[in-house]
Design a protein around this motif. Structure first.
Motif, PDB file in Angstrom:
ATOM      1  N   ALA A 426       0.791  -1.419   0.391  1.00 46.13           N
ATOM      2  CA  ALA A 426      -0.377  -0.104   0.116  1.00 46.13           C
ATOM      3  C   ALA A 426       0.710   1.397   0.161  1.00 46.13           C
ATOM      4  O   ALA A 426       0.258   2.111  -0.226  1.00 46.13           O
ATOM      5  CB  ALA A 426      -1.030  -0.122   1.030  1.00 46.13           C
ATOM      6  N   LEU A 427       2.197   1.409   0.656  1.00 45.70           N
ATOM      7  CA  LEU A 427       2.882   2.193   0.340  1.00 45.70           C
ATOM      8  C   LEU A 427       3.492   3.023  -0.837  1.00 45.70           C
ATOM      9  O   LEU A 427       2.729   4.502  -0.499  1.00 45.70           O
ATOM     10  CB  LEU A 427       4.294   2.178   1.234  1.00 45.70           C
ATOM     11  CG  LEU A 427       5.346   2.850   1.287  1.00 45.70           C
ATOM     12  CD1 LEU A 427       5.052   3.910   2.427  1.00 45.70           C
ATOM     13  CD2 LEU A 427       6.807   2.578   1.324  1.00 45.70           C
ATOM     14  N   SER A 433      -0.344   9.080  -4.210  1.00 46.58           N
ATOM     15  CA  SER A 433      -1.552   9.798  -3.599  1.00 46.58           C
ATOM     16  C   SER A 433      -1.345  11.487  -2.172  1.00 46.58           C
ATOM     17  O   SER A 433      -2.090  12.234  -2.958  1.00 46.58           O
ATOM     18  CB  SER A 433      -2.746   9.573  -2.256  1.00 46.58           C
ATOM     19  OG  SER A 433      -3.010   7.787  -2.972  1.00 46.58           O
ATOM     20  N   VAL A 434      -0.745  11.026  -1.966  1.00 50.53           N
ATOM     21  CA  VAL A 434       0.747  12.243  -0.712  1.00 50.53           C
ATOM     22  C   VAL A 434       0.551  13.204  -1.746  1.00 50.53           C
ATOM     23  O   VAL A 434       0.377  14.471  -1.632  1.00 50.53           O
ATOM     24  CB  VAL A 434       0.993  12.245  -0.045  1.00 50.53           C
ATOM     25  CG1 VAL A 434       2.169  12.844   0.749  1.00 50.53           C
ATOM     26  CG2 VAL A 434       0.701  10.577   0.893  1.00 50.53           C
ATOM     27  N   LEU A 435       1.686  12.908  -2.888  1.00 54.35           N
ATOM     28  CA  LEU A 435       2.496  13.295  -3.489  1.00 54.35           C
ATOM     29  C   LEU A 435       1.729  14.833  -4.954  1.00 54.35           C
ATOM     30  O   LEU A 435       1.744  15.606  -5.028  1.00 54.35           O
ATOM     31  CB  LEU A 435       3.635  12.843  -4.064  1.00 54.35           C
ATOM     32  CG  LEU A 435       4.888  12.365  -3.585  1.00 54.35           C
ATOM     33  CD1 LEU A 435       5.619  10.925  -4.319  1.00 54.35           C
ATOM     34  CD2 LEU A 435       5.581  13.493  -2.833  1.00 54.35           C
ATOM     35  N   LEU A 465      12.042   2.172  -0.399  1.00 58.68           N
ATOM     36  CA  LEU A 465      11.217   2.679   0.665  1.00 58.68           C
ATOM     37  C   LEU A 465      10.317   1.104   1.233  1.00 58.68           C
ATOM     38  O   LEU A 465       9.582   1.569   2.510  1.00 58.68           O
ATOM     39  CB  LEU A 465       9.939   3.159   0.234  1.00 58.68           C
ATOM     40  CG  LEU A 465      10.973   5.240  -0.865  1.00 58.68           C
ATOM     41  CD1 LEU A 465       9.902   5.875  -1.024  1.00 58.68           C
ATOM     42  CD2 LEU A 465      11.849   5.816   0.199  1.00 58.68           C
ATOM     43  N   MET A 466      10.036   0.567   0.573  1.00 64.25           N
ATOM     44  CA  MET A 466       9.025  -0.468   1.432  1.00 64.25           C
ATOM     45  C   MET A 466       9.705  -1.178   1.864  1.00 64.25           C
ATOM     46  O   MET A 466       9.230  -2.051   3.045  1.00 64.25           O
ATOM     47  CB  MET A 466       8.781  -1.280  -0.073  1.00 64.25           C
ATOM     48  CG  MET A 466       7.282  -0.821  -0.636  1.00 64.25           C
ATOM     49  SD  MET A 466       7.309  -1.847  -1.806  1.00 64.25           S
ATOM     50  CE  MET A 466       6.275  -2.681  -2.226  1.00 64.25           C
ATOM     51  N   ALA A 467      10.964  -1.296   1.847  1.00 65.79           N
ATOM     52  CA  ALA A 467      12.594  -2.074   2.457  1.00 65.79           C
ATOM     53  C   ALA A 467      12.593  -1.529   3.955  1.00 65.79           C
ATOM     54  O   ALA A 467      12.162  -1.591   4.974  1.00 65.79           O
ATOM     55  CB  ALA A 467      13.474  -1.857   1.771  1.00 65.79           C
ATOM     56  N   LEU A 468      12.844   0.320   4.108  1.00 62.89           N
ATOM     57  CA  LEU A 468      12.372   1.007   4.387  1.00 62.89           C
ATOM     58  C   LEU A 468      11.464   0.752   5.666  1.00 62.89           C
ATOM     59  O   LEU A 468      11.415   0.997   6.659  1.00 62.89           O
ATOM     60  CB  LEU A 468      12.639   2.620   4.393  1.00 62.89           C
ATOM     61  CG  LEU A 468      13.365   3.014   5.685  1.00 62.89           C
ATOM     62  CD1 LEU A 468      14.582   3.292   6.379  1.00 62.89           C
ATOM     63  CD2 LEU A 468      12.980   5.089   4.779  1.00 62.89           C
ATOM     64  N   LEU A 469       9.844   1.086   5.007  1.00 61.47           N
ATOM     65  CA  LEU A 469       8.789   0.932   6.102  1.00 61.47           C
ATOM     66  C   LEU A 469       8.963  -0.331   6.474  1.00 61.47           C
ATOM     67  O   LEU A 469       8.677  -0.635   7.895  1.00 61.47           O
ATOM     68  CB  LEU A 469       7.613   0.293   5.116  1.00 61.47           C
ATOM     69  CG  LEU A 469       6.528   0.908   5.633  1.00 61.47           C
ATOM     70  CD1 LEU A 469       5.668   2.264   6.199  1.00 61.47           C
ATOM     71  CD2 LEU A 469       5.122   0.313   4.682  1.00 61.47           C
ATOM     72  N   THR A 746       7.524   7.950   4.683  1.00 62.11           N
ATOM     73  CA  THR A 746       7.526   6.363   4.589  1.00 62.11           C
ATOM     74  C   THR A 746       7.333   6.112   6.460  1.00 62.11           C
ATOM     75  O   THR A 746       7.539   5.437   7.043  1.00 62.11           O
ATOM     76  CB  THR A 746       8.338   5.833   4.376  1.00 62.11           C
ATOM     77  OG1 THR A 746       8.297   5.863   2.893  1.00 62.11           O
ATOM     78  CG2 THR A 746       8.340   4.525   4.555  1.00 62.11           C
ATOM     79  N   ALA A 747       8.095   6.830   6.838  1.00 58.79           N
ATOM     80  CA  ALA A 747       8.696   6.900   8.430  1.00 58.79           C
ATOM     81  C   ALA A 747       7.423   6.815   9.098  1.00 58.79           C
ATOM     82  O   ALA A 747       7.432   6.207  10.197  1.00 58.79           O
ATOM     83  CB  ALA A 747       9.913   7.161   9.117  1.00 58.79           C
ATOM     84  N   LEU A 748       7.099   7.876   9.005  1.00 57.54           N
ATOM     85  CA  LEU A 748       5.543   8.528   9.820  1.00 57.54           C
ATOM     86  C   LEU A 748       4.340   7.678   9.731  1.00 57.54           C
ATOM     87  O   LEU A 748       3.887   6.676  10.597  1.00 57.54           O
ATOM     88  CB  LEU A 748       5.755   9.863   9.627  1.00 57.54           C
ATOM     89  CG  LEU A 748       5.736  10.625  10.112  1.00 57.54           C
ATOM     90  CD1 LEU A 748       5.212  12.374   8.926  1.00 57.54           C
ATOM     91  CD2 LEU A 748       6.205  11.024  11.718  1.00 57.54           C
ATOM     92  N   LEU A 749       4.355   6.416   8.807  1.00 54.35           N
ATOM     93  CA  LEU A 749       3.749   5.310   7.783  1.00 54.35           C
ATOM     94  C   LEU A 749       4.205   4.273   8.931  1.00 54.35           C
ATOM     95  O   LEU A 749       2.878   3.772   9.404  1.00 54.35           O
ATOM     96  CB  LEU A 749       2.942   4.695   7.024  1.00 54.35           C
ATOM     97  CG  LEU A 749       2.815   6.710   6.184  1.00 54.35           C
ATOM     98  CD1 LEU A 749       2.639   5.997   4.487  1.00 54.35           C
ATOM     99  CD2 LEU A 749       1.178   6.638   6.698  1.00 54.35           C
ATOM    100  N   ALA A 750       5.044   4.517   9.104  1.00 54.23           N
ATOM    101  CA  ALA A 750       5.899   3.206   9.823  1.00 54.23           C
ATOM    102  C   ALA A 750       5.791   2.590  11.787  1.00 54.23           C
ATOM    103  O   ALA A 750       5.268   1.816  11.810  1.00 54.23           O
ATOM    104  CB  ALA A 750       7.415   2.596   9.505  1.00 54.23           C
ATOM    105  N   LEU A 751       5.349   4.174  12.185  1.00 57.47           N
ATOM    106  CA  LEU A 751       5.254   4.345  12.912  1.00 57.47           C
ATOM    107  C   LEU A 751       4.169   3.130  13.989  1.00 57.47           C
ATOM    108  O   LEU A 751       3.792   2.419  14.717  1.00 57.47           O
ATOM    109  CB  LEU A 751       4.660   5.196  14.007  1.00 57.47           C
ATOM    110  CG  LEU A 751       6.291   6.888  13.997  1.00 57.47           C
ATOM    111  CD1 LEU A 751       6.618   7.795  14.198  1.00 57.47           C
ATOM    112  CD2 LEU A 751       7.786   5.378  13.997  1.00 57.47           C
ATOM    113  N   PRO A 752       2.855   4.049  13.086  1.00 53.10           N
ATOM    114  CA  PRO A 752       1.132   3.387  13.913  1.00 53.10           C
ATOM    115  C   PRO A 752       1.556   1.542  12.841  1.00 53.10           C
ATOM    116  O   PRO A 752       0.693   1.263  13.571  1.00 53.10           O
ATOM    117  CB  PRO A 752       0.241   3.889  12.930  1.00 53.10           C
ATOM    118  CG  PRO A 752       1.243   4.657  12.082  1.00 53.10           C
ATOM    119  CD  PRO A 752       2.373   4.768  12.119  1.00 53.10           C
TER     120      PRO A 752
END
Lengths: 821, 239
Positions: A426-427, A433-435, A465-469, A746-752
């Motif tokens: 989904a990332l 969408s954000v961009l 970015l998926m790997a980072l997430l 990505t990092a902000l999405l990773a937190l929740p």
């Protein structure tokens, strides 16, 4: 040179001209293989140790006869059965103290030892005369010899009651065990004519024909088991390690996929030229696979070496965890089997093929005449966006489905896997969408270009970015779980370790002397006797501990729930408190009734409370100590807890050391025991933390390599801006801002997502794996810290390509507009 | 030296111009492309013959199907109907592997976009197809290098060459295999007039020297006039 070799040479020449891309591919393969094989090496090492221990004791792998009511029985049973033609062999076993260390002493009878008990009998038979004839031999694993601080040939004293024969190191032996002739064991353990069990060798007799009662002893036959108790107990631990290894492997494959995808895109014109020059599609496909497998073999071999290094580095922590949690002994050095090497190579090759599957399929269907599009790969990725979105939704539904309907540890991991995969898929959709939203708000030309170009760049970065997430989410998840565990564990320790001093006497005689001595001490306000025994309930070991009726326990015991008068019931009736994990495993709760197999017949108890027993792989029952002594009369009462005013603790301990020669293992204050428990706890999660760091590191490398490989193909987008008057430095700053922006989202999405992972670990995986559930807590500082680490990792990964751009020669940018490119 | 029309044998003989055994024979070739909106009939029954040692120019407007015809002859695309023969091989009847073998051993292809392998040096690019075909002739390659003026550029990579230099390398690669038929798709499209003239002269000389047939797609009437024969493609038919 054959045609295939020529084609291979052309394909390989691409890597010679693009060494950074090759490095990226190899880094991915090496990281994936190293982390996976490192974890597997640890698992294999542990399992081999369990097998060695099982084969040595003849416990799990050999059928045996025991006296269910007593720890030992008369060896007359052995003589009688042997005369009747049964291939039985006696074993006497007990724990002894050697140089302050607790080891297992095993007395065997080498002549009658069944051949299937492997190492011990074989060793003994090799030098039978020296083993049985005075002074005899004490066989010991080299690592145990080192642990004991003794040299080969030494004759250690045990329990102050006897001297063992000279020590002889034997590499094949399990650690933590001393093996002597049974006659020697009976002498030094002061158990003349006694044996612990009879091993039953392979025989043509029907096992059911074994007499129930031999020489006055009621014998119970225990069938051989393919899985040892240790293997069963540690399964969850190894499954956790495997899950982390697999996650790291997958993150590594993200890099491989990214590198192969970009290399494929850059080689499209070459592939078409090869086809135009007369290379058939089949030959080209075969050679590309050969090329990939060759690279994977090389990467796999280097990765295996890395895996060995990782395993060797983590082994002390894993060994400490297994010893602390399960009492399992692991040797201190790695010895790996051929299948480990083969499995590692196979994982590398299969992983590379899986990561390259999409590119290989596209190549197989490559239209010969399609014009080479410079950014076909990125465009194709964009077309995949909506499909990814649908797939992400499907994975999310699958995760919820497994969560609702699954009921096993594997189902727990499946929930995690589906959840993480769903989020990863989904990332790119979310970022796009954000961009797009950002672009809608842009008024000026440059910001509008900024958003549009960020979207255009997204497909090339999305895998990294998926790997980072994934790495960040797992870090948040595991970090939150460990922190929750840490906070809960400290509170729990305060409850469980409520006495001020703990004593473990060497034997009952010494225990009685200590009791008399303590009764005369005015500085000891209370003596809390303790006793433990072990039984098997539904095929798994369960500890039963006896608790004295004392206010200390009533005030501190970590009860989760109980009947209103739980403590009164516990000490008055046939009642028990049950540990949380045992209550889940046996589906028992307050109000249930449980039958405990006891020597004199089953003992029925009411469950009157459930308590937390974190970290204990075995189920546990707490009963009144007097009731325990009645039902299990052989249970030694050698443990005590003392209540002592804080200012007298040091004095009491010092006095006891002088009076009874107790060492640090037998006598410790509360603070020491707590510190030791916390040390074991911390080491248990040191492995997880190390793997976590590795995974985050690999994700950082994935981001760096993606940016580096993308930087070349970014020139056609950047050169026109440079041409119309935006400086290279400003372009570099814009590029930096773009990457940092997507990394931040990505990092902000990773937190929740990480918190969701933590909840899954705590509420699903831990409950299935260990049987206990921790209270879920959020640690905001830890989340901020990880966010900072992620941004620093992204900044470091971005820096090199950005500096390259800022220092780029104008000639390079001019080439974009010329034919000579 | 020329090569006999039997693909299995290479027989040295004097160059001749005979239609007895044509290098290329195209019979009633048709091809159409379908899109969601319409079907475009690009070729509507093309007949064409190129003799040994003959050079033929193929002209036509943009989108008239010149490149399509070349692609069908080279077996890069599949025809809807008709036949293509290169020497004794029926291209339209061959499977992918057979068409690949034919391109490898009997055809030389030159494109407008040069289509060199960027990761190989000039020397490796030149020798690439002939080595692939197992037809490497060091002396012939040496001669080509000299004639094409590439001696000083052998260690360079394609990205380090000008457009004209890259096209010379592409010509050398195509001829190094000693093809029966050279197919050139606007080989001078990216070059200036003087360089284009020079390249066409070179191709024509080398074709005459090797005795293979040449079919060259071009927009330029001036360049077309430099070849033996000129054909014009219009409305899917040759005139």
């Amino acid at each position: 040179m054959t045609r295939a070799a020529w084609v291979l040479a052309v394909l390989l020449s691409h890597w010679r001209r693009h060494p950074m891309q090759l490095a990226t591919l190899l880094v991915g393969l090496i990281a994936a293989t190293a982390l996976w094989s490192g974890v597997q090496a640890l698992n294999q090492q542990a399992r081999v140790s369990y097998d060695r221990a099982a084969a040595l004791f003849g416990g799990a792998r050999t059928a045996m006869l025991i006296d269910p009511a007593h720890a030992t029985f008369s060896q007359a049973a052995f003589v009688k059965l042997r005369r009747a033609g049964w291939p039985v062999s006696p074993v006497l076993e007990d724990r002894v103290q050697v140089n302050g260390r607790s080891v297992r002493l095993l007395g065997i009878e080498p002549v009658t030892m069944p051949t299937e008990t492997a190492s011990s009998s074989a060793i003994a038979r090799n030098d039978l005369h020296a083993f049985v004839a005075p002074p005899g031999r004490t066989l010991v694993a080299p690592e145990t010899l080192r642990d004991l601080g003794l040299a080969a040939g030494a004759m250690p004293r045990i329990n102050d009651s006897g001297e063992l024969p000279p020590l002889q190191p034997q590499p094949q032996l399990a650690p933590g065990v001393l093996i002597v002739d049974i006659g020697v064991a009976q002498r030094v353990l002061d158990k003349p004519g006694q044996i612990s069990r009879l091993l039953v060798g392979k025989t043509t007799h029907n096992a059911r024909d074994l007499p129930d009662k031999v020489a006055g002893t009621t014998l119970q036959r225990v069938a051989p088991d393919s899985e040892t108790d240790l293997a069963r107990l540690t399964d969850s631990f190894h499954l956790n390690l495997t899950a982390f290894g697999l996650l790291s492997f997958l993150v590594g494959l993200f890099i491989v996929n990214s590198a192969i995808g970009l290399a494929f895109e850059q080689r499209l014109p070459t592939l078409r030229t090869l086809r135009a020059c007369g290379v058939s599609a089949r030959l080209l496909n075969v050679v590309v696979v050969i090329e990939l497998v060759s690279i994977a073999l090389f990467g796999g071999l280097v990765g295996l070496m890395g895996g060995y290094v990782i395993a060797a580095a983590l082994l002390p922590d894993v060994a400490a965890s297994l010893r602390g949690l399960y009492g399992a002994q692991l040797p201190g050095t790695l010895s790996l089997q051929p299948q480990w090497w083969l499995a590692g190579i196979a994982m590398s090759v299969l992983g590379a093929l899986a990561a390259a599957a999409a590119s290989l399929m596209r190549m197989a269907r490559l239209p010969l005449l399609a014009a080479a599009q410079p950014h076909a790969w990125q465009q194709a990725q964009r077309r995949w966006l909506w499909r990814q979105g649908v797939l992400a939704l499907a994975m999310l539904i699958a995760a919820i489905g497994i969560l609702v309907f699954g009921d096993s540890l594997l189902a727990g991991f499946a929930v995690l896997a589906a959840l993480l995969l769903s989020a990863a898929l989904a990332l790119p959709v979310l970022l796009d969408s954000v961009l797009r939203l950002g672009g809608k708000g842009a008024r000026n030309a440059l910001p509008a270009w900024f958003w549009a170009d960020s979207r255009q760049q997204l497909p090339g970065l999305s895998l990294a970015l998926m790997a980072l997430l994934l790495a960040l989410a797992v870090n948040v998840g595991v970090g939150t779980m460990v922190q929750s565990f840490s906070a809960t564990f400290v509170r729990w320790l305060d409850g469980r370790l409520s006495a001020d001093v703990y004593i473990s006497a060497a034997n009952e005689t010494q225990a009685a002397e200590i009791r008399r001595w303590l009764a005369a001490r005015s500085d000891v306000t209370a003596v809390l006797p303790g006793a433990r025994t072990e039984v098997q309930i539904e095929g798994a070991p369960v500890e039963i501990m006896g608790l004295a009726d004392h206010a200390t326990y009533r005030a501190n015991w970590p009860l989760l729930r109980s009947v209103a008068d739980g403590w009164d019931r516990l000490h008055a009736d046939d009642a028990a408190f049950i540990s949380e994990q045992l209550s889940r495993r046996l589906h028992l709760d307050v109000g249930s009734r449980l039958r405990i197999p006891a020597p004199a017949g089953d003992w029925s108890v009411d469950v009157v409370g459930v308590y937390a027993d974190y970290g204990n792989p075995k189920g546990q029952l707490a009963v009144n100590i007097d009731a325990l002594s009645r039902h299990f009369p052989d249970t030694p009462q050698t443990r005590f807890g003392l209540r002592v005013a804080p200012e007298h603790i040091a004095g009491v301990i010092a006095a006891m050391r002088v009076a009874f020669h107790l060492d640090a293992r037998q006598l410790a204050d509360q603070a020491t025991v707590k510190a030791e428990s916390k040390r074991i706890f911390n080491r248990t999660f040191a492995v997880t933390a190390a793997l976590n760091t590795f995974t985050l590191g690999v994700a950082g490398i994935a981001l760096l390599t993606s940016l580096l490989t993308l930087s070349g193909s970014r020139l056609p987008q950047l050169a026109p801006l440079w041409a119309i008057g935006i400086t290279r430095e400003r372009l570099a700053a814009i590029e930096l801002l773009k990457t940092m922006a997507v990394a931040l989202v990505t990092a902000l999405l990773a937190l929740p997502l990480g918190l969701l992972v933590a909840w899954c670990l705590i509420a699903v995986v831990n409950v299935k794996a260990f049987g206990w559930r921790l209270p879920f807590q959020v640690f905001p500082m830890q989340l901020l810290e990880l966010l900072g680490v992620a941004m620093v990792a992204a900044l470091l990964a971005t820096l090199l390509p950005i500096l390259k751009l800022a220092r780029m020669q104008p000639a390079t940018l001019i080439k974009i507009f010329a034919n000579e490119r | 030296m020329i090569w006999h029309c039997n693909t299995a044998m290479l027989v040295a003989s004097e160059p001749t111009r005979s239609n007895a055994c044509p290098m290329l024979k195209v019979v009633n070739l048709s091809k159409s492309y379908r899109s969601a909106q319409e079907t475009v009939h690009v070729l509507r029954g093309v007949d064409l013959t190129v003799a040994r040692g003959e050079s033929v120019a193929l002209t036509g407007e943009s989108g008239s199907g010149k490149s399509t015809l070349l692609h069908l002859i080279a077996g890069l695309d599949e025809a809807d109907g008709g036949e293509v023969w290169v020497e004794e091989a029926r291209v339209t009847g061959l499977a992918d592997a057979g068409r690949a073998a034919l391109r490898r051993t009997r055809l030389g292809l030159i494109f407008q976009q040069f289509n060199l392998v960027p990761s190989l040096s000039v020397a490796d690019n030149l020798a690439f197809q002939s080595r692939l075909a197992g037809q490497h002739d060091a002396a012939w390659l040496r001669e080509l290098i000299t004639r094409l003026g590439l001696d000083a550029l052998l260690k360079r990579y394609p990205e380090q060459l000008s457009g004209g230099q890259q096209q010379r390398v592409a010509i050398g690669r195509a001829l190094a295999v000693k093809p029966a038929l050279l197919l050139a798709d606007e080989p001078t499209g990216n070059l200036d007039e003087a360089t284009a003239d020079e390249v066409v002269h070179l191709i024509r000389d080398l074709v005459a020297r090797s005795g293979c047939g040449l079919l060259m797609v071009t927009h330029s009437a001036r360049l077309a006039a430099m070849l033996d024969r000129r054909l014009h493609l219009r409305g899917g038919l040759l005139t």
